[in-house]
Enzyme design. Structure first.
Site, mmCIF file in Angstrom:
data_model
loop_
_atom_site.group_PDB
_atom_site.id
_atom_site.type_symbol
_atom_site.label_atom_id
_atom_site.label_comp_id
_atom_site.label_asym_id
_atom_site.label_seq_id
_atom_site.Cartn_x
_atom_site.Cartn_y
_atom_site.Cartn_z
ATOM 1 N N HIS A 12 -5.678 -1.168 8.526
ATOM 2 C CA HIS A 12 -4.585 -1.876 9.187
ATOM 3 C C HIS A 12 -3.492 -0.903 9.626
ATOM 4 C CE1 HIS A 12 -1.969 -1.294 5.671
ATOM 5 N NE2 HIS A 12 -3.046 -1.565 4.939
ATOM 6 N N GLU A 92 -7.334 -5.726 -0.110
ATOM 7 C CA GLU A 92 -6.724 -4.561 -0.754
ATOM 8 C C GLU A 92 -6.988 -4.589 -2.264
ATOM 9 O OE1 GLU A 92 -5.771 -1.573 -1.059
ATOM 10 O OE2 GLU A 92 -3.884 -1.549 0.055
#
Length: 219
Positions: A12, A92
């Protein structure tokens, strides 16, 4: 089996947490947005991806975090050519819930001393835990290749540690090799390209911050 010609991994863009780690005390990690810088990084990555994919079909998997969804949207890929799905196993590493900055900084120091693969954050995950769920995702991904019409491109929009662990699992890297590698920068791309010999190769390696220190012959 219709194996894809390429598997593209993208981290990201810069998030609010990358820019200011005090935000974790006020906002859940999964809810953090991209910064303006992060949006620009994602748009630049999108230019490269659109050139790479051309008119080909793409099967995309996106981590459920807001910053990965915003990154994927900023790519501006043709929705007629992309089949996108949210994939929680690409999230994550969990570092706990509401995070105290000073405590996390202390735990990161412990992790650096103990080892990024094995150290488990309080109320969170170790790198080994993330490795296990990435492995479970890979089993699902392999099964998807059995479809005769599987697209020639797979796109994973995820996080830095998850990218390294995906490659560790795919290429059978040792723990020592994983420990020696740095995360990619925000919106960096890595491509697993299928060669004429039927094997995948990585278009470029991750940065190495130290020499691997294996315990035995498997290193």
């Amino acid at each position: 089996m219709a194996r894809p010609q390429r598997i593209v991994l993208v981290r990201h863009g810069e998030s609010e947490g990358n820019a200011d780690d005090t935000v974790y005390e006020r906002e859940p990690d999964h809810a953090l947005r991209l910064t303006e810088t992060g949006l620009g990084q994602a748009r630049e990555a999108g230019v490269r991806l659109r050139e790479l994919f051309g008119d080909e079909q793409v099967s995309a998997y996106v981590s459920p975090y807001r910053r990965t969804h915003e990154t994927f949207a900023a790519f501006e890929l043709d929705p007629e050519r992309v089949r996108a799905r949210e994939e929680p196993r690409l999230r994550e590493q969990d570092w706990g819930n509401w995070q105290d900055r000073d405590d996390v900084r202390l735990q990161k120091a412990y992790r650096d001393a103990y080892g990024h693969f094995f150290y488990r954050f309080a109320q969170g995950e170790s790198g080994a835990d993330v490795y296990d769920r990435v492995g479970a995702f890979l089993e699902s991904l392999y099964r998807s290749f059995e479809a005769p019409d599987h697209p020639p491109n797979v796109l994973l929009v995820t996080h830095g540690l998850t990218m390294r662990l995906f490659c560790m699992r795919w290429f059978h890297w040792s723990v020592a090799e994983f420990e020696s590698l740095s995360n990619p920068c925000n919106a960096e791309v890595r491509i697993l390209q299928l060669g004429g010999d039927g094997r995948y190769s990585l278009d470029r390696q991750f940065e190495r911050w130290r020499v691997p220190e294996p315990y035995g012959i498997t290193g």
